[in-house]
Design a protein around this motif. Structure first.
Motif, PDB file in Angstrom:
ATOM      1  N   PHE A 174     -34.362   5.500 -39.790  1.00  0.00           N
ATOM      2  CA  PHE A 174     -33.999   4.120 -39.734  1.00  0.00           C
ATOM      3  C   PHE A 174     -33.102   3.971 -38.497  1.00  0.00           C
ATOM      4  CE2 PHE A 174     -31.485   0.769 -41.618  1.00  0.00           C
ATOM      5  CZ  PHE A 174     -32.573  -0.239 -41.423  1.00  0.00           C
ATOM      6  N   MET A 175     -33.474   3.523 -37.341  1.00  0.00           N
ATOM      7  CA  MET A 175     -32.850   3.717 -36.055  1.00  0.00           C
ATOM      8  C   MET A 175     -31.682   2.712 -36.272  1.00  0.00           C
ATOM      9  SD  MET A 175     -34.050   6.054 -34.483  1.00  0.00           S
ATOM     10  CE  MET A 175     -33.263   5.999 -32.924  1.00  0.00           C
ATOM     11  N   LYS A 176     -31.774   1.528 -36.692  1.00  0.00           N
ATOM     12  CA  LYS A 176     -30.628   0.558 -36.702  1.00  0.00           C
ATOM     13  C   LYS A 176     -29.353   1.246 -37.399  1.00  0.00           C
ATOM     14  CE  LYS A 176     -33.282  -3.046 -38.048  1.00  0.00           C
ATOM     15  NZ  LYS A 176     -33.917  -3.383 -37.109  1.00  0.00           N
ATOM     16  N   GLY A 177     -29.647   2.039 -38.630  1.00  0.00           N
ATOM     17  CA  GLY A 177     -28.946   2.822 -39.595  1.00  0.00           C
ATOM     18  C   GLY A 177     -28.063   3.859 -38.694  1.00  0.00           C
ATOM     19  N   LEU A 178     -28.978   4.659 -38.104  1.00  0.00           N
ATOM     20  CA  LEU A 178     -28.388   5.659 -37.263  1.00  0.00           C
ATOM     21  C   LEU A 178     -27.432   5.509 -36.206  1.00  0.00           C
ATOM     22  CD1 LEU A 178     -31.603   7.935 -37.017  1.00  0.00           C
ATOM     23  CD2 LEU A 178     -29.916   8.096 -38.744  1.00  0.00           C
ATOM     24  N   PHE A 179     -27.899   4.340 -35.607  1.00  0.00           N
ATOM     25  CA  PHE A 179     -26.842   3.722 -34.247  1.00  0.00           C
ATOM     26  C   PHE A 179     -25.631   3.540 -35.141  1.00  0.00           C
ATOM     27  CE2 PHE A 179     -31.076   2.498 -32.112  1.00  0.00           C
ATOM     28  CZ  PHE A 179     -31.127   3.540 -31.303  1.00  0.00           C
ATOM     29  N   ALA A 180     -25.600   2.926 -36.378  1.00  0.00           N
ATOM     30  CA  ALA A 180     -24.593   2.561 -37.031  1.00  0.00           C
ATOM     31  C   ALA A 180     -23.590   3.730 -37.228  1.00  0.00           C
ATOM     32  CB  ALA A 180     -24.710   1.424 -38.005  1.00  0.00           C
ATOM     33  N   TRP A 181     -24.383   4.749 -37.962  1.00  0.00           N
ATOM     34  CA  TRP A 181     -23.821   5.758 -38.791  1.00  0.00           C
ATOM     35  C   TRP A 181     -22.779   6.628 -37.781  1.00  0.00           C
ATOM     36  CZ3 TRP A 181     -23.772  11.207 -38.485  1.00  0.00           C
ATOM     37  CH2 TRP A 181     -23.442  11.641 -39.745  1.00  0.00           C
ATOM     38  N   ILE A 182     -23.199   6.638 -36.387  1.00  0.00           N
ATOM     39  CA  ILE A 182     -22.746   7.690 -35.540  1.00  0.00           C
ATOM     40  C   ILE A 182     -21.217   7.179 -35.127  1.00  0.00           C
ATOM     41  CG2 ILE A 182     -24.735   8.577 -34.205  1.00  0.00           C
ATOM     42  CD1 ILE A 182     -24.093   6.752 -32.050  1.00  0.00           C
ATOM     43  N   GLY A 183     -20.928   5.914 -35.263  1.00  0.00           N
ATOM     44  CA  GLY A 183     -19.564   5.347 -35.321  1.00  0.00           C
ATOM     45  C   GLY A 183     -19.470   4.756 -33.824  1.00  0.00           C
ATOM     46  N   TYR A 184     -18.173   5.200 -33.440  1.00  0.00           N
ATOM     47  CA  TYR A 184     -17.509   4.804 -31.760  1.00  0.00           C
ATOM     48  C   TYR A 184     -17.571   3.335 -31.645  1.00  0.00           C
ATOM     49  CZ  TYR A 184     -18.957   9.750 -30.680  1.00  0.00           C
ATOM     50  OH  TYR A 184     -19.341  10.969 -30.655  1.00  0.00           O
TER      51      TYR A 184
END
Ligand code: UDP
Ligand code: MG
Length: 332
Positions: free
Chosen positions: A192-202
């Motif tokens: 779930f890319m949107k989630g992964l992009f958010a999950w990494i933080g930064y």
């Protein structure tokens, strides 16, 4: 040949920052030439060493030939040709795996994401943001039902998940090198890319834009797919639904207790004339329903664990070379 060699040498002496644009392509032959033209125009205005990575996600139309015929004079082109259709998420991942630049932009080929926004994404990246995502303020060419369901979905997942997944964003965004490296370490099958992009933080930054309708071709989404996409998002980012069984069980136990007490009192006061067949049926059906629902929810998670436990590579390339699952460096 010689021209390529000269260009390669020039490139290796290029001290400008580099930018890759990853474009997942699945049956986009009508749009690609126009998309490529607009993207190249935009890239030419940036003082960066840019390259476009087209990921052919097993297109069954002439997309591959169109990509081969694209104008590569002003920009470096790379083709990542997947062995079959793996879906947009995996196509994106394959593109990210092949990008070696300082920053990567991920964009749809159908011109719903305007390439003209890229310079703004880049400027925020230069300001120090690692993930600069485009946030749509308006969706043209999409019906009321689609807009309403999308709205509900984002509010729901926002409530349920611990990472803040931004609303109304697609995959159109810019990622810094360290953000790409972080994403590359997440090798889960259910992406779930949107989630992964958010999950990494930064540090992350939103840039508002107006989302246009498709330029040509048709969307690959239908409501069944969207429903499954929503399930994917929820099950990948929260175990919340698993608690349904616990709370439904608790609630029905309480209700049963109250109902039991009511019967005890009534029997003591008025005797027992043995009615209650309808209420019995309702209760049995209700509990049966809750139990099946709970098993179904557990099943959703179990199926995903099953997929992950196989540890298959995410994709294969047509050329026969696959990118092995990312391995972390051995601990020292
Ligand atoms: N896409 C892909 N593989 C797929 C489906 C779509 O690579 O299995 C690509 C497609 O070519 C496009 C992008 O993903 O560049 C978005 O697809 P689409 O427009 O169908 O999705 P929507 O914009 O409706 O979310
Ligand atoms: Mg689209």
């Amino acid at each position: 040949m010689i021209r390529d060699a000269i260009r390669e040498t020039l490139r290796s002496h290029d001290t400008r920052r580099s930018l890759s644009v990853v474009v997942p392509v699945y049956n986009e032959q009508e749009v690609l030439p126009e998309f490529h033209r607009r993207l190249c125009t935009v890239l030419a205005t940036l003082d960066m060493n840019s390259q476009i990575i087209y990921v052919n996600d097993g297109s069954t139309d002439g997309s591959l030939d169109v990509i081969h015929g694209l104008d590569a004079r002003s920009v470096r082109l790379q083709l990542v040709d997947l062995s079959r259709n793996f879906g947009k998420e995996i196509a994106l991942t394959a593109g990210l795996d092949h990008a070696d630049s300082d920053a990567v932009v991920v964009i749809d080929a159908d011109l719903q994401d305007p390439p003209e926004l890229i310079p703004e994404l880049v400027s925020h990246w230069l300001d120090g943001y690692d993930v600069v995502y485009a946030k749509r303020t308006q969706r043209d060419g999409e019906g009321v039902v689609k807009r309403a369901t999308a709205f509900l979905f984002y509010r729901l997942i926002q409530k349920m998940s611990r990472v803040a997944i931004p609303e109304d964003t697609g995959d159109f965004r810019l990622l810094s090198r360290r953000a790409v490296d972080a994403i590359k370490q997440l090798r889960e099958q259910h992406r779930f890319m949107k989630g992964l992009f958010a999950w990494i933080g930064y540090p992350q930054k939103a840039v508002p834009y107006r989302r246009a309708g498709r330029f040509a071709g048709t969307t690959k989404w239908n409501y069944w797919k969207l429903w499954n996409f929503a399930l994917e998002g929820i099950t990948s980012f929260t175990g919340g639904p698993l608690k349904v069984a616990t709370y439904a069980g608790l609630a029905s136990a309480l209700a049963a207790l109250t109902y039991g007490a009511y019967f005890a009192v009534r029997t003591l006061l008025y005797g027992n004339p043995v009615p209650g067949y309808p209420s019995l049926v309702v209760i049995v059906l209700f509990l049966g329903g809750i139990q099946l629902l709970s098993i179904g929810i557990i099943g959703e998670y179990l199926a995903r664990m099953f997929d992950e436990s196989k540890k298959r590579p995410l994709y294969f390339l047509k050329t026969g070379r696959s990118v092995a699952p990312f391995r972390r460096a051995a601990p020292v």
